[in-house]
Design a protein around this motif. Structure first.
Motif, PDB file in Angstrom:
ATOM      1  N   GLU A 126       0.835  -1.201   0.000  1.00 17.49           N
ATOM      2  CA  GLU A 126       0.000   0.000   0.000  1.00 17.49           C
ATOM      3  C   GLU A 126       0.869   1.250   0.000  1.00 17.49           C
ATOM      4  O   GLU A 126       0.534   2.247  -0.628  1.00 17.49           O
ATOM      5  N   GLU A 127       1.970   1.202   0.744  1.00 16.93           N
ATOM      6  CA  GLU A 127       2.932   2.305   0.809  1.00 16.93           C
ATOM      7  C   GLU A 127       4.285   1.757   0.367  1.00 16.93           C
ATOM      8  O   GLU A 127       4.661   0.660   0.752  1.00 16.93           O
ATOM      9  N   LEU A 128       5.020   2.545  -0.431  1.00 17.35           N
ATOM     10  CA  LEU A 128       6.315   2.068  -0.924  1.00 17.35           C
ATOM     11  C   LEU A 128       7.288   3.223  -1.064  1.00 17.35           C
ATOM     12  O   LEU A 128       6.980   4.227  -1.706  1.00 17.35           O
ATOM     13  N   THR A 129       8.445   3.064  -0.445  1.00 15.57           N
ATOM     14  CA  THR A 129       9.564   3.985  -0.631  1.00 15.57           C
ATOM     15  C   THR A 129      10.753   3.144  -1.065  1.00 15.57           C
ATOM     16  O   THR A 129      11.110   2.175  -0.385  1.00 15.57           O
ATOM     17  N   ILE A 130      11.341   3.494  -2.189  1.00 15.33           N
ATOM     18  CA  ILE A 130      12.550   2.801  -2.650  1.00 15.33           C
ATOM     19  C   ILE A 130      13.727   3.398  -1.889  1.00 15.33           C
ATOM     20  O   ILE A 130      13.928   4.614  -1.882  1.00 15.33           O
ATOM     21  N   VAL A 131      14.504   2.556  -1.248  1.00 15.68           N
ATOM     22  CA  VAL A 131      15.640   3.002  -0.457  1.00 15.68           C
ATOM     23  C   VAL A 131      16.924   2.915  -1.261  1.00 15.68           C
ATOM     24  O   VAL A 131      17.702   3.860  -1.320  1.00 15.68           O
ATOM     25  N   GLY A 132      17.155   1.772  -1.907  1.00 14.09           N
ATOM     26  CA  GLY A 132      18.394   1.625  -2.652  1.00 14.09           C
ATOM     27  C   GLY A 132      18.487   0.298  -3.372  1.00 14.09           C
ATOM     28  O   GLY A 132      17.705  -0.625  -3.146  1.00 14.09           O
ATOM     29  N   LEU A 133      19.465   0.228  -4.244  1.00 14.14           N
ATOM     30  CA  LEU A 133      19.748  -0.940  -5.067  1.00 14.14           C
ATOM     31  C   LEU A 133      20.837  -1.771  -4.413  1.00 14.14           C
ATOM     32  O   LEU A 133      21.850  -1.232  -3.951  1.00 14.14           O
ATOM     33  N   ILE A 134      20.639  -3.071  -4.339  1.00 17.42           N
ATOM     34  CA  ILE A 134      21.686  -3.970  -3.842  1.00 17.42           C
ATOM     35  C   ILE A 134      22.690  -4.154  -4.981  1.00 17.42           C
ATOM     36  O   ILE A 134      22.381  -4.743  -6.008  1.00 17.42           O
ATOM     37  N   ILE A 135      23.896  -3.601  -4.794  1.00 11.42           N
ATOM     38  CA  ILE A 135      24.907  -3.659  -5.869  1.00 11.42           C
ATOM     39  C   ILE A 135      25.961  -4.725  -5.621  1.00 11.42           C
ATOM     40  O   ILE A 135      26.804  -4.979  -6.477  1.00 11.42           O
ATOM     41  N   GLY A 136      25.917  -5.351  -4.463  1.00  5.47           N
ATOM     42  CA  GLY A 136      26.873  -6.409  -4.181  1.00  5.47           C
ATOM     43  C   GLY A 136      26.607  -6.998  -2.818  1.00  5.47           C
ATOM     44  O   GLY A 136      25.789  -6.491  -2.047  1.00  5.47           O
ATOM     45  N   SER A 137      27.302  -8.081  -2.524  1.00  6.00           N
ATOM     46  CA  SER A 137      27.132  -8.725  -1.227  1.00  6.00           C
ATOM     47  C   SER A 137      28.343  -9.585  -0.928  1.00  6.00           C
ATOM     48  O   SER A 137      29.137  -9.894  -1.813  1.00  6.00           O
ATOM     49  N   TRP A 138      28.461  -9.944   0.324  1.00  3.03           N
ATOM     50  CA  TRP A 138      29.461 -10.931   0.722  1.00  3.03           C
ATOM     51  C   TRP A 138      28.934 -11.686   1.924  1.00  3.03           C
ATOM     52  O   TRP A 138      28.035 -11.232   2.613  1.00  3.03           O
ATOM     53  N   SER A 139      29.472 -12.866   2.132  1.00  2.00           N
ATOM     54  CA  SER A 139      29.015 -13.689   3.239  1.00  2.00           C
ATOM     55  C   SER A 139      30.198 -14.367   3.911  1.00  2.00           C
ATOM     56  O   SER A 139      31.271 -14.470   3.331  1.00  2.00           O
ATOM     57  N   ARG A 140      29.957 -14.817   5.120  1.00  2.00           N
ATOM     58  CA  ARG A 140      30.953 -15.574   5.861  1.00  2.00           C
ATOM     59  C   ARG A 140      30.806 -17.039   5.493  1.00  2.00           C
ATOM     60  O   ARG A 140      29.703 -17.554   5.441  1.00  2.00           O
ATOM     61  N   GLN A 141      31.897 -17.705   5.266  1.00  2.00           N
ATOM     62  CA  GLN A 141      31.862 -19.118   4.912  1.00  2.00           C
ATOM     63  C   GLN A 141      32.112 -20.022   6.114  1.00  2.00           C
ATOM     64  O   GLN A 141      32.113 -21.230   5.983  1.00  2.00           O
ATOM     65  N   ASP A 142      32.306 -19.421   7.289  1.00  2.00           N
ATOM     66  CA  ASP A 142      32.588 -20.234   8.472  1.00  2.00           C
ATOM     67  C   ASP A 142      31.399 -20.285   9.420  1.00  2.00           C
ATOM     68  O   ASP A 142      31.551 -20.432  10.621  1.00  2.00           O
ATOM     69  N   LYS A 143      30.204 -20.193   8.871  1.00  2.00           N
ATOM     70  CA  LYS A 143      28.987 -20.249   9.688  1.00  2.00           C
ATOM     71  C   LYS A 143      28.814 -21.644  10.266  1.00  2.00           C
ATOM     72  O   LYS A 143      29.337 -22.617   9.747  1.00  2.00           O
ATOM     73  N   GLU A 144      28.013 -21.736  11.329  1.00  2.00           N
ATOM     74  CA  GLU A 144      27.833 -23.012  12.019  1.00  2.00           C
ATOM     75  C   GLU A 144      27.353 -24.133  11.112  1.00  2.00           C
ATOM     76  O   GLU A 144      27.730 -25.270  11.285  1.00  2.00           O
ATOM     77  N   ASN A 145      26.495 -23.817  10.131  1.00  2.00           N
ATOM     78  CA  ASN A 145      25.960 -24.894   9.290  1.00  2.00           C
ATOM     79  C   ASN A 145      27.051 -25.596   8.484  1.00  2.00           C
ATOM     80  O   ASN A 145      26.913 -26.746   8.142  1.00  2.00           O
ATOM     81  N   TRP A 146      28.141 -24.901   8.204  1.00  2.00           N
ATOM     82  CA  TRP A 146      29.253 -25.551   7.508  1.00  2.00           C
ATOM     83  C   TRP A 146      29.889 -26.591   8.422  1.00  2.00           C
ATOM     84  O   TRP A 146      30.254 -27.670   8.000  1.00  2.00           O
ATOM     85  N   LEU A 147      30.022 -26.240   9.692  1.00  2.00           N
ATOM     86  CA  LEU A 147      30.621 -27.179  10.630  1.00  2.00           C
ATOM     87  C   LEU A 147      29.765 -28.426  10.773  1.00  2.00           C
ATOM     88  O   LEU A 147      30.258 -29.540  10.851  1.00  2.00           O
ATOM     89  N   GLY A 148      28.442 -28.241  10.789  1.00  2.00           N
ATOM     90  CA  GLY A 148      27.533 -29.360  10.885  1.00  2.00           C
ATOM     91  C   GLY A 148      27.660 -30.307   9.697  1.00  2.00           C
ATOM     92  O   GLY A 148      27.602 -31.521   9.851  1.00  2.00           O
ATOM     93  N   LEU A 149      27.885 -29.757   8.521  1.00  2.00           N
ATOM     94  CA  LEU A 149      28.068 -30.592   7.333  1.00  2.00           C
ATOM     95  C   LEU A 149      29.337 -31.410   7.428  1.00  2.00           C
ATOM     96  O   LEU A 149      29.391 -32.554   7.016  1.00  2.00           O
ATOM     97  N   MET A 150      30.391 -30.811   7.956  1.00  2.00           N
ATOM     98  CA  MET A 150      31.673 -31.502   8.060  1.00  2.00           C
ATOM     99  C   MET A 150      31.600 -32.653   9.068  1.00  2.00           C
ATOM    100  O   MET A 150      32.245 -33.667   8.896  1.00  2.00           O
ATOM    101  N   GLU A 151      30.827 -32.490  10.130  1.00  2.00           N
ATOM    102  CA  GLU A 151      30.756 -33.518  11.177  1.00  2.00           C
ATOM    103  C   GLU A 151      30.000 -34.757  10.722  1.00  2.00           C
ATOM    104  O   GLU A 151      30.201 -35.831  11.241  1.00  2.00           O
ATOM    105  N   THR A 152      29.118 -34.623   9.725  1.00  2.00           N
ATOM    106  CA  THR A 152      28.309 -35.759   9.297  1.00  2.00           C
ATOM    107  C   THR A 152      29.073 -36.710   8.390  1.00  2.00           C
ATOM    108  O   THR A 152      28.626 -37.803   8.145  1.00  2.00           O
ATOM    109  N   LYS A 153      30.199 -36.291   7.901  1.00  2.00           N
ATOM    110  CA  LYS A 153      30.969 -37.168   6.994  1.00  2.00           C
ATOM    111  C   LYS A 153      31.913 -38.060   7.724  1.00  2.00           C
ATOM    112  O   LYS A 153      32.328 -37.882   8.785  1.00  2.00           O
TER     113      LYS A 153
END
Length: 170
Positions: A143-170
């Motif tokens: 109903e109401e909309l204000t455009i704030v900005g364009l996402i021009i890029g991103s980055w992420s951490r690769q050492d999140k807990e879910n990665w550790l969980g995947l490694m433990e199952t092998k």
């Protein structure tokens, strides 16, 4: 040697750690200075006051070379899963301020329900529909909309807990 093994000269050079002189010259370290860097504020949480924010909203600053994200204004942390699989909870999104809705682009918007990241879809009648890339969310017309900005890029951490969980199952 490249002809003997039927591969490119670049593959042979790479296999033996040999760099082209032009390439190695371009990799020279340039010290970061005030002239060639920009300091982007990383917002602690997406403030309800976007597109404006105050110093209290800034968690820290990130100094980067200007050429990495030209035109960047600030960084926000992704706090949902509506743009998965590309953006995940906790990823950092680099934003360029704009008020123009860009069809097919992921943007930060403010609606009657708060601030969110959605893909913009301009309908034939000029109406703006907000869409998720995650199939568990349905498109909607705010109903109401204000455009704030364009996402021009991103980055992420690769050492999140879910990665550790995947490694433990092998």
């Amino acid at each position: 040697m490249a002809k003997l093994f039927g591969v490119s000269a670049q593959k042979v050079k790479s296999a033996f750690g040999i760099e082209d002189k032009e390439f190695s010259r371009s990799l020279r370290v340039t010290p970061l200075t005030d002239k060639n860097t920009i300091s982007l504020p990383i917002l602690a949480d997406v403030p309800a006051g976007l597109p404006d924010f105050s110093d209290a909203d800034v968690e820290t600053f990130w100094d980067i070379p200007r050429w990495v994200f030209p035109g960047a204004d600030f960084v926000v942390k992704c706090n949902g899963d509506s743009l998965e699989p590309k953006l995940h909870l906790g990823d950092y999104c680099v934003i360029r301020k704009t008020e123009e809705p860009l069809h097919g682009r992921a943007m930060v918007v403010k609606t009657e329900n708060g601030v969110c990241m959605k893909v913009i879809k301009k309908l034939k009648d000029g109406t703006i529909q907000l869409c998720s890339t995650n199939p568990k969310y349905k498109p909607f017309i705010p109903e109401e909309l204000t455009i704030v900005g364009l996402i021009i890029g991103s980055w992420s951490r690769q050492d999140k807990e879910n990665w550790l969980g995947l490694m433990e199952t092998k």
